[in-house]
Design an enzyme around this catalytic site. Structure first.
Site, PDB file in Angstrom:
ATOM      1  N   GLU A 185       4.734  -5.921   1.877  1.00 23.73           N
ATOM      2  CA  GLU A 185       3.947  -6.811   0.299  1.00 23.73           C
ATOM      3  C   GLU A 185       3.586  -5.775  -0.212  1.00 23.73           C
ATOM      4  O   GLU A 185       2.548  -5.727  -1.532  1.00 23.73           O
ATOM      5  CB  GLU A 185       3.162  -8.137   0.695  1.00 23.73           C
ATOM      6  CG  GLU A 185       2.261  -7.945   1.045  1.00 23.73           C
ATOM      7  CD  GLU A 185       0.846  -8.900   1.202  1.00 23.73           C
ATOM      8  OE1 GLU A 185       1.203 -10.248   0.607  1.00 23.73           O
ATOM      9  OE2 GLU A 185       0.068  -8.870   0.938  1.00 23.73           O
ATOM     10  N   PRO A 186       5.101  -4.753  -0.782  1.00 31.22           N
ATOM     11  CA  PRO A 186       4.701  -3.850  -1.542  1.00 31.22           C
ATOM     12  C   PRO A 186       4.405  -4.230  -2.818  1.00 31.22           C
ATOM     13  O   PRO A 186       5.012  -5.348  -3.461  1.00 31.22           O
ATOM     14  CB  PRO A 186       5.538  -2.618  -1.163  1.00 31.22           C
ATOM     15  CG  PRO A 186       7.502  -3.581  -1.037  1.00 31.22           C
ATOM     16  CD  PRO A 186       6.454  -5.152  -0.016  1.00 31.22           C
ATOM     17  N   GLY A 187       3.995  -3.501  -3.863  1.00 32.35           N
ATOM     18  CA  GLY A 187       3.424  -3.709  -5.071  1.00 32.35           C
ATOM     19  C   GLY A 187       3.850  -3.122  -5.812  1.00 32.35           C
ATOM     20  O   GLY A 187       4.902  -2.415  -6.233  1.00 32.35           O
ATOM     21  N   ARG A 188       2.892  -1.910  -6.169  1.00 31.03           N
ATOM     22  CA  ARG A 188       3.274  -0.578  -6.111  1.00 31.03           C
ATOM     23  C   ARG A 188       4.516   0.077  -6.600  1.00 31.03           C
ATOM     24  O   ARG A 188       5.354   0.130  -7.607  1.00 31.03           O
ATOM     25  CB  ARG A 188       2.036   0.507  -6.283  1.00 31.03           C
ATOM     26  CG  ARG A 188       1.802   1.771  -7.173  1.00 31.03           C
ATOM     27  CD  ARG A 188       0.267   2.672  -6.540  1.00 31.03           C
ATOM     28  NE  ARG A 188       0.145   2.303  -5.770  1.00 31.03           N
ATOM     29  CZ  ARG A 188      -1.513   2.437  -6.428  1.00 31.03           C
ATOM     30  NH1 ARG A 188      -1.473   2.980  -7.557  1.00 31.03           N
ATOM     31  NH2 ARG A 188      -2.695   1.960  -6.237  1.00 31.03           N
TER      32      ARG A 188
ATOM     33  N   ARG B 243      -6.344   3.299 -15.222  1.00 33.44           N
ATOM     34  CA  ARG B 243      -6.512   3.396 -14.119  1.00 33.44           C
ATOM     35  C   ARG B 243      -7.192   5.412 -14.562  1.00 33.44           C
ATOM     36  O   ARG B 243      -8.019   5.254 -13.205  1.00 33.44           O
ATOM     37  CB  ARG B 243      -5.498   4.145 -13.734  1.00 33.44           C
ATOM     38  CG  ARG B 243      -4.764   2.537 -13.093  1.00 33.44           C
ATOM     39  CD  ARG B 243      -3.270   2.900 -12.443  1.00 33.44           C
ATOM     40  NE  ARG B 243      -3.914   2.593 -11.077  1.00 33.44           N
ATOM     41  CZ  ARG B 243      -3.145   3.757 -10.625  1.00 33.44           C
ATOM     42  NH1 ARG B 243      -2.584   4.800 -11.263  1.00 33.44           N
ATOM     43  NH2 ARG B 243      -3.553   3.730  -8.853  1.00 33.44           N
TER      44      ARG B 243
ATOM     45  N   CYS C 173     -12.702   3.219 -28.368  1.00 29.76           N
ATOM     46  CA  CYS C 173     -13.840   4.024 -28.793  1.00 29.76           C
ATOM     47  C   CYS C 173     -14.967   3.959 -27.579  1.00 29.76           C
ATOM     48  O   CYS C 173     -16.291   3.167 -27.316  1.00 29.76           O
ATOM     49  CB  CYS C 173     -15.068   3.064 -30.110  1.00 29.76           C
ATOM     50  SG  CYS C 173     -16.650   3.979 -30.843  1.00 29.76           S
ATOM     51  N   GLU C 174     -14.990   5.244 -27.190  1.00 25.07           N
ATOM     52  CA  GLU C 174     -15.517   5.075 -25.583  1.00 25.07           C
ATOM     53  C   GLU C 174     -15.202   6.837 -25.263  1.00 25.07           C
ATOM     54  O   GLU C 174     -13.656   7.150 -25.094  1.00 25.07           O
ATOM     55  CB  GLU C 174     -15.233   3.979 -24.246  1.00 25.07           C
ATOM     56  CG  GLU C 174     -15.518   4.405 -22.820  1.00 25.07           C
ATOM     57  CD  GLU C 174     -15.471   3.874 -22.154  1.00 25.07           C
ATOM     58  OE1 GLU C 174     -15.648   2.330 -22.623  1.00 25.07           O
ATOM     59  OE2 GLU C 174     -15.633   3.029 -20.831  1.00 25.07           O
TER      60      GLU C 174
ATOM     61  N   TYR D  66       0.107  -1.641 -12.227  1.00 30.76           N
ATOM     62  CA  TYR D  66      -1.319  -1.736 -12.282  1.00 30.76           C
ATOM     63  C   TYR D  66      -1.705  -0.932 -14.148  1.00 30.76           C
ATOM     64  O   TYR D  66      -2.651  -0.728 -14.170  1.00 30.76           O
ATOM     65  CB  TYR D  66      -2.351  -1.390 -11.411  1.00 30.76           C
ATOM     66  CG  TYR D  66      -1.658  -1.443 -10.215  1.00 30.76           C
ATOM     67  CD1 TYR D  66      -2.057  -2.835 -10.169  1.00 30.76           C
ATOM     68  CD2 TYR D  66      -1.905  -1.048  -8.893  1.00 30.76           C
ATOM     69  CE1 TYR D  66      -2.212  -4.113  -8.557  1.00 30.76           C
ATOM     70  CE2 TYR D  66      -0.830  -1.977  -7.660  1.00 30.76           C
ATOM     71  CZ  TYR D  66      -1.692  -2.989  -7.940  1.00 30.76           C
ATOM     72  OH  TYR D  66      -1.260  -3.669  -6.134  1.00 30.76           O
TER      73      TYR D  66
ATOM     74  N   GLY E 168       1.242  -1.060  -0.296  1.00 29.04           N
ATOM     75  CA  GLY E 168      -0.002   0.155   0.384  1.00 29.04           C
ATOM     76  C   GLY E 168       0.678   1.141  -0.001  1.00 29.04           C
ATOM     77  O   GLY E 168       0.171   2.481   0.163  1.00 29.04           O
TER      78      GLY E 168
HETATM   79  N1  LLP Z   1      -0.923  -7.218  -0.583  1.00 27.42           N
HETATM   80  C1  LLP Z   1      -2.150  -7.298  -0.884  1.00 27.42           C
HETATM   81  C2  LLP Z   1      -3.069  -8.396   0.273  1.00 27.42           C
HETATM   82  C3  LLP Z   1      -3.504  -6.288  -1.889  1.00 27.42           C
HETATM   83  O1  LLP Z   1      -4.622  -6.585  -1.919  1.00 27.42           O
HETATM   84  C4  LLP Z   1      -2.565  -5.498  -2.283  1.00 27.42           C
HETATM   85  C5  LLP Z   1      -2.905  -4.497  -3.636  1.00 27.42           C
HETATM   86  C6  LLP Z   1      -0.772  -5.212  -2.269  1.00 27.42           C
HETATM   87  C7  LLP Z   1      -0.785  -6.259  -1.242  1.00 27.42           C
HETATM   88  C8  LLP Z   1       0.130  -5.148  -2.586  1.00 27.42           C
HETATM   89  O2  LLP Z   1      -0.432  -3.257  -3.068  1.00 27.42           O
HETATM   90  P1  LLP Z   1       0.267  -2.202  -3.412  1.00 27.42           P
HETATM   91  O3  LLP Z   1       1.790  -1.951  -2.490  1.00 27.42           O
HETATM   92  O4  LLP Z   1       0.481  -1.541  -4.590  1.00 27.42           O
HETATM   93  O5  LLP Z   1      -0.119  -0.659  -2.886  1.00 27.42           O
HETATM   94  N2  LLP Z   1      -5.220  -1.498  -9.120  1.00 27.42           N
HETATM   95  C9  LLP Z   1      -5.167  -0.614  -7.950  1.00 27.42           C
HETATM   96  C10 LLP Z   1      -3.857  -1.432  -6.514  1.00 27.42           C
HETATM   97  C11 LLP Z   1      -5.577  -2.498  -6.427  1.00 27.42           C
HETATM   98  C12 LLP Z   1      -4.799  -2.858  -5.229  1.00 27.42           C
HETATM   99  C13 LLP Z   1      -5.221  -3.847  -5.183  1.00 27.42           C
HETATM  100  N3  LLP Z   1      -3.915  -4.846  -3.531  1.00 27.42           N
HETATM  101  C14 LLP Z   1      -4.524   0.411  -8.831  1.00 27.42           C
HETATM  102  O6  LLP Z   1      -4.232   0.674 -10.526  1.00 27.42           O
HETATM  103  O7  LLP Z   1      -4.212   1.748  -8.022  1.00 27.42           O
END
Ligand code: LLP
Length: 418
Positions: free
Chosen positions: A278-281, A317, A348-349, A377, A236
């Site tokens: 658990e970072p993603g973004r 997004r 087309c939107e 994402y 997050g």
């Molecule tokens: N762990 C869990 C259980 C999650 O549900 C998520 C994201 C993460 C880790 C990673 O979160 P991050 O570090 O990436 O914020 N599609 C949306 C974001 C959805 C996130 C869903 N869960 C967007 O484009 O902003």
């Protein structure tokens, strides 16, 4: 000339075509290093998981593997990607609120290390399946501590009626679920998992989450004699899309979190021995750039549109979350930004707007528009709307550029059609 990861953007576009997603590989490596070196403690075992939903492909899995990260997957597809990369499945955490029977079976065949259980029914199903398991299946329980972090409402995951996890307010069910896991043959219950939202800038939200989870863990021990050692705090961490965004540096976020975990472990819940994030973004977003070719430019009574050769199909997004992005025109970074454009895609939107309003130097057909911070994402949420093929993806580093995902062809796109 403008560069990404030391490479001339025009050359990249000529070589690989547009739309093109380019990752500055060294920027990702730097970020991975920051996480690994700052989410560390003398008192607690720590671990960083990469949330593959942000961007998953074999090259990405290999990259995070180099830095010793664990992996969060949320579907059989993400799991399969990791498996085919040769990633050690014992380091995988399998999430999801509605894993299918096939997914659970596949996870066990691949010896996935940890299943993050979402609800009571899943715990019961897993307990049945695990009777046949030939290895100890570790589990965490996803809980909902009821913290609402400041973010877009679609991205918030921990309000009380969230579809994810079991709320602290449903304690009876929560305890029953843990008991099912603890009593399950070949199942090891390791602890709790929570994720309070995404694109969060307020460190206090994470610190509050930590305090709540440690206090709740201790109360589970005192009230029900439940023992476990792990808390997974989810991801997050916010990133910078535009000048308005002011993310706290990752080292600082990690250090504050670690410090709070250490304090809470000492004063609130000594049984916790391991903390995970658990970072993603925050690992991939800022390293990613979407390179588009500008086509037609059109005036309407109130707007000046610049159309690009991608759109909501490769980046949903803006349409879905009203997400804002910054961009520049290749080779014109030093020129005066004297024209206000709306950047629209080719779908087309009417909602296919990538940037509602941006000041840029005068744009011409054939210019390359480079959108920043598109690494998370975008590709992972891409669609085939209007049957536009998915873009190619390139990792650019000081050493080399390499195409990690080829541009989809029309033949690929219709290959399953009968
Ligand atoms: N762990 C869990 C259980 C999650 O549900 C998520 C994201 C993460 C880790 C990673 O979160 P991050 O570090 O990436 O914020 N599609 C949306 C974001 C959805 C996130 C869903 N869960 C967007 O484009 O902003």
């Amino acid at each position: 000339m403008s560069f990404i990861g030391g490479h001339d953007i025009r050359k990249l576009a000529d070589t690989y075509g547009t739309p093109l997603l380019v990752y500055d590989e060294d920027a990702m490596r730097k970020r991975l290093n920051e996480f690994v070196s700052s989410f560390k403690s003398e008192k607690l075992e720590t671990g960083v998981l990469y949330a593959s939903k942000a961007f998953s492909c074999k090259a990405m899995v290999s990259l995070i593997d180099e830095y010793g990260l664990y992996l969060d997957v949320v579907s059989a597809g993400e799991l399969f990607t990791a498996y085919k990369t040769g990633y050690d499945c014992s380091k995988i955490f399998f999430h999801g609120n509605n894993k299918t029977l096939q997914e659970l079976k596949m996870a066990m065949q691949m010896h996935v290390g940890t299943i993050v259980v979402d609800n009571l029914m899943e715990a019961e199903e897993l307990a049945e399946l695990a009777k046949e398991a030939d290895y100890p299946v570790h589990t965490l329980l996803r809980v909902n501590p009821g913290i609402e972090a400041h973010t877009h409402k679609y991205i918030v995951t921990a309000h009380v009626d969230s579809k994810f996890g079991i709320s602290f307010l449903n304690e009876e069910e929560l305890v029953e679920t843990i008991k099912v896991l603890q009593n399950g043959e070949n199942i090891v219950f390791d602890g709790l998992h929570a994720h309070i939202g995404s694109q969060i800038f307020d460190i206090q939200a994470f610190l509050e989450e930590i305090k709540k989870l440690f206090a709740y863990s201790q109360s589970l021990k005192e009230k029900y004699g439940i023992d476990f050692h792990t808390i997974n705090l989810g991801g997050g961490f916010g990133v910078k899309y535009t000048e308005e965004d002011k993310p706290v540096p990752i080292e600082k976020v990690c250090q504050s979190m670690i410090q709070t975990c250490e304090e809470e472990q000492e004063k609130t819940c000594p049984m916790i021995q391991r903390v995970l994030i658990e970072p993603g973004r925050s690992i991939v977003a800022e390293a990613g750039y979407s390179v588009y070719t500008i086509g037609y430019i059109k005036k309407t009574p109130n707007k000046l549109y610049a159309f690009v050769d991608g759109g909501m199909n490769d980046n949903i997004r803006p349409a879905l979350y009203q997400a804002k992005y910054d961009a520049f025109i290749e080779g014109k970074e030093e020129e005066e930004k004297n024209t206000s454009y709306t950047i629209a895609g080719k779908c087309c939107e009417s909602g296919d707007i990538l940037i509602e309003s941006i000041e840029l130097p005068k744009a011409e057909k054939g210019d390359l528009l480079v959108m920043k911070t598109t690494g998370a994402y975008g590709y992972s949420m891409a669609s085939h709307y209007n049957k536009i093929p998915l873009p190619a993806v390139v990792f650019a580093s000081e050493k080399e550029t390499r195409e990690v995902i080829e541009r989809e062809t029309f033949e690929h796109m219709i290959s399953l059609e009968k």
